[in-house]
Design an enzyme around this catalytic site. Structure first.
Site, short mmCIF file in Angstrom:
data_model
loop_
_atom_site.label_atom_id
_atom_site.label_comp_id
_atom_site.label_asym_id
_atom_site.label_seq_id
_atom_site.Cartn_x
_atom_site.Cartn_y
_atom_site.Cartn_z
N ARG A 48 -5.29 10.62 4.55
CA ARG A 48 -4.30 11.63 4.93
C ARG A 48 -3.12 11.63 3.98
O ARG A 48 -2.53 12.65 3.70
CB ARG A 48 -3.83 11.38 6.36
CG ARG A 48 -4.36 12.37 7.33
CD ARG A 48 -4.01 11.95 8.71
NE ARG A 48 -4.68 10.70 9.04
CZ ARG A 48 -5.99 10.61 9.24
NH1 ARG A 48 -6.74 11.67 9.12
NH2 ARG A 48 -6.54 9.47 9.55
N LYS B 232 0.85 -1.20 0.00
CA LYS B 232 0.00 0.00 0.00
C LYS B 232 0.88 1.24 0.00
O LYS B 232 0.68 2.16 -0.78
CB LYS B 232 -0.89 0.01 1.24
CG LYS B 232 -1.52 1.36 1.53
CD LYS B 232 -2.42 1.36 2.74
CE LYS B 232 -1.70 1.71 3.99
NZ LYS B 232 -1.47 3.13 4.24
N ASP C 86 4.45 0.67 11.98
CA ASP C 86 3.22 0.03 11.47
C ASP C 86 3.07 -1.40 11.96
O ASP C 86 1.97 -1.95 11.93
CB ASP C 86 3.21 0.05 9.94
CG ASP C 86 3.05 1.44 9.39
OD1 ASP C 86 3.27 1.64 8.18
OD2 ASP C 86 2.74 2.36 10.17
N CYS D 49 -5.70 13.39 13.91
CA CYS D 49 -6.13 12.31 14.80
C CYS D 49 -5.78 10.93 14.24
O CYS D 49 -4.86 10.79 13.48
CB CYS D 49 -7.57 12.47 15.23
SG CYS D 49 -8.71 11.31 14.57
N ILE E 135 7.43 7.05 16.95
CA ILE E 135 7.12 7.73 15.69
C ILE E 135 5.83 8.53 15.77
O ILE E 135 5.78 9.69 15.37
CB ILE E 135 7.04 6.71 14.53
CG1 ILE E 135 8.32 5.88 14.44
CG2 ILE E 135 6.72 7.44 13.23
CD1 ILE E 135 9.56 6.68 14.08
N ILE F 233 1.96 18.54 8.44
CA ILE F 233 2.62 18.45 7.12
C ILE F 233 3.67 19.55 6.98
O ILE F 233 4.06 19.91 5.87
CB ILE F 233 1.58 18.54 5.98
CG1 ILE F 233 0.77 19.84 6.07
CG2 ILE F 233 0.67 17.32 5.95
CD1 ILE F 233 -0.06 20.11 4.82
N ASP F 234 4.14 20.06 8.13
CA ASP F 234 5.13 21.15 8.08
C ASP F 234 6.38 20.75 7.31
O ASP F 234 6.94 21.56 6.57
CB ASP F 234 5.48 21.59 9.50
CG ASP F 234 5.96 20.43 10.37
OD1 ASP F 234 5.29 19.37 10.38
OD2 ASP F 234 7.02 20.55 10.99
N LEU F 235 6.81 19.50 7.44
CA LEU F 235 8.04 19.06 6.74
C LEU F 235 7.80 18.99 5.24
O LEU F 235 8.66 19.36 4.43
CB LEU F 235 8.49 17.71 7.28
CG LEU F 235 8.81 17.67 8.78
CD1 LEU F 235 9.18 16.26 9.22
CD2 LEU F 235 9.93 18.65 9.12
C1 EPZ Z 1 4.03 6.85 6.16
O1 EPZ Z 1 3.23 7.86 6.75
C2 EPZ Z 1 3.13 5.63 6.08
N1 EPZ Z 1 1.98 5.93 5.22
C3 EPZ Z 1 2.65 5.25 7.48
O2 EPZ Z 1 1.88 4.05 7.35
C4 EPZ Z 1 3.87 4.96 8.35
O3 EPZ Z 1 3.43 4.69 9.67
C5 EPZ Z 1 4.79 6.18 8.35
O4 EPZ Z 1 5.15 6.54 7.00
C6 EPZ Z 1 6.06 5.94 9.14
O5 EPZ Z 1 6.75 4.86 8.60
C7 EPZ Z 1 2.15 5.92 3.89
O6 EPZ Z 1 3.24 5.69 3.39
C8 EPZ Z 1 0.94 6.18 3.06
P1 EPZ Z 1 5.96 10.26 8.37
P2 EPZ Z 1 3.76 9.39 6.80
O7 EPZ Z 1 5.84 11.50 7.59
O8 EPZ Z 1 4.53 9.69 5.58
C9 EPZ Z 1 5.64 13.45 11.82
C10 EPZ Z 1 0.04 2.65 7.66
O9 EPZ Z 1 -0.47 2.13 8.66
N2 EPZ Z 1 5.57 14.43 10.73
O10 EPZ Z 1 7.22 9.46 8.27
O11 EPZ Z 1 2.62 10.24 7.17
C11 EPZ Z 1 4.38 12.60 11.88
O12 EPZ Z 1 3.36 13.25 12.63
C12 EPZ Z 1 0.50 4.10 7.72
O13 EPZ Z 1 0.26 2.06 6.57
C13 EPZ Z 1 5.65 15.79 11.04
O14 EPZ Z 1 5.78 16.16 12.21
O15 EPZ Z 1 4.76 9.28 8.05
C14 EPZ Z 1 4.86 11.36 12.58
O16 EPZ Z 1 4.87 11.58 13.97
C15 EPZ Z 1 0.25 4.72 9.07
N3 EPZ Z 1 5.57 16.70 10.03
C16 EPZ Z 1 6.29 11.21 12.06
O17 EPZ Z 1 6.67 12.50 11.57
C17 EPZ Z 1 5.44 16.33 8.73
O18 EPZ Z 1 5.41 17.21 7.84
C18 EPZ Z 1 6.45 10.19 10.94
O19 EPZ Z 1 5.62 10.60 9.90
C19 EPZ Z 1 5.36 14.95 8.42
C20 EPZ Z 1 5.44 14.01 9.44
#
Ligand code: EPZ
Length: 417
Positions: free
Chosen positions: A92, A22, A305, A116, A327, A123-125
């Site tokens: 999301r 996915k 995950d 939530c 995470i 999405i700041d990053l």
């Molecule tokens: C991807 O989400 C996956 N989703 C998630 O899988 C997975 O848990 C996650 O990566 C971590 O491996 C998809 O690929 C579609 P992140 P993503 O940006 O990209 C914070 C599942 O169950 N953050 O690496 O959203 C965020 O809040 C899903 O399949 C910011 O603060 O994850 C989190 O605490 C769930 N600002 C951490 O970073 C940002 O701009 C990791 O998020 C972006 C993220």
């Protein structure tokens, strides 16, 4: 209202080819918007989130056709550069389309994705990366209006190796003018899959899978054909289900390296594992030992995950297993539901302490998010009695109909309206 009805106590026995990933399919579909022409993706899983992505792409003007696991995306004509709020809210991770839409059309209008489920989903990053590449982003009333006069390569440093932000940066940078360097990039296999596809289309992306990724912008990309990697999290789900039910499984068409952060913990439970290049064989007595502390980390560490399903497994493993969720801020909702089934779990902020119990009992529980729902299925398969899991649509976001997959392996479960 739909529910999954799971009868516990049947060992899972059999062979299974694991679905396409996915979390690779979604960025690859975004890349198909960036690349003008007909993209063909093989091993694309039939999931709710993938269907939502199709709706987004059709709204943009793509022609999307599916035949079994093969999807053809014709993005020759992109007639729109906005994602409707209802679709942004459904998924999301639709934010990963942002970089591709802007790079392809020069503009984009999207809503902030909802929060939530696993805590706020900022999405700041993402926005910082895109702004560093020259994208003008005006935020007002929860709407992001993006435009560019020219995408220019830049040096991007991520304060956290965000998977989605890394994907957005790659998608926006590969046709930018000049060189982009992304440091502290995410290194997940899904990042490598995206880079491999884009390079097959003519992009020049180096170092995907490492902490630093270098991208030389190119002027045009040529649509191509690609096969999505197997889903490493679905793989862990089936391994947990086999282990907890005292089953015997052969899981095929997988990449063992993708779950190197998980395998040592599974071995600690006492299950027998045989691993070769494309398959994993598991045999379990159902009598499980507790595991050493599990700390979720960016790849190649233990994947967040997998935490919910491994917690279900730990619930029935003799001894104490400690989890530290590093995470996401709020990724223990399954603990409350598992407790209804007799699990002994103490939560303290990022830490969850699981005392294994000899039996779990069937109960009425609720899927609160995708992987929490999967954890409840794993627990229900081994519980005494029947477990009813409401809101299974969360599970459908990331698993092809889970009751069909598991019934092939001897589970007794069904979906009831
Ligand atoms: C991807 O989400 C996956 N989703 C998630 O899988 C997975 O848990 C996650 O990566 C971590 O491996 C998809 O690929 C579609 P992140 P993503 O940006 O990209 C914070 C599942 O169950 N953050 O690496 O959203 C965020 O809040 C899903 O399949 C910011 O603060 O994850 C989190 O605490 C769930 N600002 C951490 O970073 C940002 O701009 C990791 O998020 C972006 C993220």
């Amino acid at each position: 209202m739909e529910e999954l009805k799971v009868y516990g106590g049947n060992p899972l026995i059999g062979e299974l080819s694991v679905q396409g990933a996915k979390n690779s399919s979604l960025p690859l579909l975004a890349a198909a918007v960036l690349v003008k022409g007909k993209t063909v993706l093989h091993n694309c899983p039939r999931l709710r989130d993938v269907e939502i992505a199709f709706q987004i792409m059709r709204h943009l003007g793509c022609i999307v056709k599916r035949e079994d696991d093969t999807v053809e995306i014709d993005s020759t004509t992109i007639s729109c550069s906005e994602i409707p709020e209802v679709l942004m809210g459904e998924m999301r991770s639709s934010i990963v389309f942002l970089g591709a839409i802007v790079a392809r059309t020069g503009m984009a209008t999207v809503n902030f994705p909802g929060g939530c489920e696993l805590g706020p989903r900022p999405i700041d990053l993402h926005l910082a990366c895109l702004r560093q590449l020259g994208i003008l982003i005006d935020e007002h009333n929860g709407i992001l209006d993006c435009s560019i006069d020219k995408l220019k390569g830049s040096k991007i440093t991520l304060s956290f190796p965000s998977v989605g932000a890394t994907e957005n940066a790659i998608l926006a940078a590969c046709t930018a003018e000049g060189e982009t360097i992304i440091t502290n990039a995410a290194a997940e296999p899904e990042i490598v899959d995206l880079a491999c596809f884009l390079n097959r289309c003519g992009a020049k992306i180096y170092g995907a899978g490492e902490k630093t990724i270098v991208i030389q912008g190119v002027s045009r990309l040529q649509a191509s054909e690609y096969r999505v990697i197997p889903d490493r999290i679905a793989l862990v789900t089936w391994l947990c289900a086999g282990a907890i039910t005292g089953g015997e499984l052969l899981l095929k068409q997988i990449v063992p390296e993708h779950i190197e952060g998980v395998l040592p913990f599974l071995e600690q439970t006492g299950v027998k594992l045989l691993v070769d290049h494309h398959n994993i064989y598991l045999r379990s007595t159902g009598k499980l030992n507790a595991m050493s502390a599990i700390r979720t980390m960016p790849y190649p560490g233990f994947p967040t995950d997998a935490q919910p399903m491994m917690m279900a497994l730990a619930s029935k493993a003799a001894g104490t297993t400690v989890f530290v969720e590093n995470i996401f801020e709020n990724r223990y909702k399954h603990a409350v539901e598992l407790t209804k089934m007799g699990a002994d779990i103490t939560l303290e902020g990022k830490v969850a302490v699981v005392e294994g119990v000899p039996t779990l009992s069937g109960a009425r529980v609720r899927a609160t998010d995708l992987r929490s729902g999967a954890a409840l299925v794993v627990a229900g398969l081994a519980a005494e009695g029947i477990t009813y899991i409401s809101d299974p649509y969360h599970i459908d976001r990331g698993y092809e109909p889970i009751e069909e997959t598991l019934c092939q392996l001897g589970a007794v479960m069904s979906r009831i309206k």
